[in-house]
Design a protein around this motif. Structure first.
Motif, PDB file in Angstrom:
ATOM      1  N   UNK A 139     114.534 -61.721  74.192  1.00 44.11           N
ATOM      2  CA  UNK A 139     115.986 -61.849  74.294  1.00 44.11           C
ATOM      3  C   UNK A 139     116.732 -62.337  73.248  1.00 44.11           C
ATOM      4  N   UNK A 140     116.150 -63.541  73.100  1.00 36.87           N
ATOM      5  CA  UNK A 140     116.986 -64.437  72.165  1.00 36.87           C
ATOM      6  C   UNK A 140     116.538 -63.780  70.708  1.00 36.87           C
ATOM      7  N   UNK A 168     125.761 -61.574  79.015  1.00 37.90           N
ATOM      8  CA  UNK A 168     125.281 -61.215  80.548  1.00 37.90           C
ATOM      9  C   UNK A 168     126.468 -61.385  81.241  1.00 37.90           C
ATOM     10  N   UNK A 169     127.503 -60.531  80.825  1.00 37.02           N
ATOM     11  CA  UNK A 169     128.703 -60.354  81.946  1.00 37.02           C
ATOM     12  C   UNK A 169     129.552 -59.025  81.627  1.00 37.02           C
ATOM     13  N   UNK A 170     128.561 -57.952  81.459  1.00 39.66           N
ATOM     14  CA  UNK A 170     128.817 -56.694  81.310  1.00 39.66           C
ATOM     15  C   UNK A 170     129.555 -56.216  82.569  1.00 39.66           C
ATOM     16  N   UNK A 206     122.272 -64.616  75.309  1.00 36.99           N
ATOM     17  CA  UNK A 206     120.637 -64.508  75.415  1.00 36.99           C
ATOM     18  C   UNK A 206     119.950 -65.709  74.987  1.00 36.99           C
ATOM     19  N   UNK A 207     120.543 -66.854  75.422  1.00 35.37           N
ATOM     20  CA  UNK A 207     119.754 -68.219  75.342  1.00 35.37           C
ATOM     21  C   UNK A 207     120.046 -69.112  76.568  1.00 35.37           C
ATOM     22  N   UNK A 208     119.057 -69.656  76.837  1.00 38.33           N
ATOM     23  CA  UNK A 208     119.330 -70.775  77.953  1.00 38.33           C
ATOM     24  C   UNK A 208     119.798 -72.177  77.593  1.00 38.33           C
TER      25      UNK A 208
END
Length: 378
Positions: A103-104, A148-150, A306-308
């Protein structure tokens, strides 16, 4: 025999048991086991941290009970390899699956396309299905997908597992055209309103990349366009020569789950992120894009683009564990304990690849953070 002699003999007889009794009452821990040659050989002569301590902590990542199976580990400090170790059956040439570390990588590819002027963060992405009049998904922006808030109905983990959106997309009814399946899902929330981690979302991002790189619907043409872009713009310049991305039958990069590469190349990717997209003086992507990837989403303190992030236990996805390490640390994280930990303040990248279940991952991450904390912040 005199009374004094008897007393002296008795004291000598009792002395060993007295010493044992005193040792049993002591809280002093026993000395650690000597390090094996394998453990010592894994650490370079000048690793940037105490060599024996580093060797011992890395050994714990491989041998401690309850951490699962560690197959590879690379520590880079200040741009050079400080330590490197592999389990039996694996070596520096082994290509390891990324799972969600991909993802990253996908986020970096999207950032390059934004820098090229081919995408805009706050526009609705070029997805024909969503552009039909009256479709509410046309309100979703590229920024919201990245964070990640689609608002799409994507359930990452289902019960039973085969009902999860990820499993259905990767292995069941969506597997031949994953992006078509992911984009067809309805909204369950207003775009931008809530965080929901989703591999489906990242496949949508990969499909968007293919659409701006080629007008063709031919699977091989789509695959080649994305593959060439990644090789030319990212993997080649960074020196990640082992990387092998996977594509579905429609030619879409499986950008949320399946990119393969060696442990060293995953470490190079971490260093690329640590240096804000700069490699040997060449700026491959604007520094501001890496900053964006590391900035908390408006709906999640522990996730960027796309990153923690090392906030609210984002690195381990478990709010029951205490955060450790610098707050500026961030990571690419994959299923079953794949980690690229990046700590700019310590000039540090730590890669761990292997196989750990949910409970094992909690213990394993604590061992990894023991390694991180051996390095001082600059």
């Amino acid at each position: 025999m005199t009374r004094r002699s008897v007393s002296h003999i008795a004291s000598l007889v009792l002395l060993p048991s007295l010493a044992l009794s005193m040792a049993a009452c002591s809280n002093t821990p026993p000395p650690p086991e000597p390090l094996t040659q394998e453990a010592l050989a894994a650490v370079k002569d000048t690793p940037g941290a105490p060599k024996e301590q580093l060797a011992r902590q890395i050994d714990e990542v491989f041998t401690a009970p309850g951490v699962g199976e560690t197959r590879a580990m690379v520590v880079m400090h200040g741009g050079t390899i400080a330590a490197e170790r592999y389990a039996a059956g694996y070596d520096a040439e082994t290509k390891f699956v990324s799972w969600s570390m991909a993802k990253t990588v996908t986020a970096v590819m999207i950032g390059m396309l934004v820098a090229d002027g081919r995408l805009r963060l706050d526009d609705s992405p070029p997805l024909p299905r969503w552009q039909r009049p009256g479709d509410p998904r046309g309100e979703i922006t590229l920024r919201q997908l990245l964070q990640m808030r689609s608002g799409l109905r994507h359930t990452e983990a289902g019960n039973p597992p085969y009902e999860s959106s990820e499993v259905r997309m990767l292995f069941l009814d969506g597997r031949d055209d994953m992006a078509d399946w992911a984009t067809a899902q309805p909204l369950e929330a207003e775009p931008g309103a809530q965080f929901e981690y989703s591999s489906n979302t990242t496949v949508i991002l990969a499909d968007i990349a293919a659409r701006v790189l080629t007008d063709s619907n031919d699977p091989e043409t789509r695959r080649r366009a994305v593959d060439d872009y990644l090789q030319t713009r990212l993997f080649g310049p960074v020196g990640m020569d082992s990387m092998v991305p996977e594509y579905d039958a429609s030619g879409t990069l499986i950008g949320g789950s399946l990119i393969h590469g060696t442990a060293r190349d995953w470490a190079k990717f971490g260093e690329f992120l640590r240096n804000k997209g700069s490699v040997r003086g060449a700026q491959l992507i604007p520094r501001t894009w890496i900053d964006f990837m590391r900035k908390p989403s408006p709906r999640s303190e522990f996730y960027g683009a796309q990153t923690w992030l090392n906030r609210d236990s984002g690195l381990d996805r478990d709010d029951q564990l205490q955060d450790r390490g610098p707050s500026t640390m961030f990571a690419a994280i994959g299923h079953m304990g794949q980690y690229v930990l990046v700590s700019p303040d310590q000039k540090l990248t730590v890669v761990r690849l292997g196989h750990s279940d949910t409970e094992q991952r909690k213990a394993m991450l604590q061992e990894l953070l023991d390694v991180v904390e051996l390095y001082p912040a600059r």
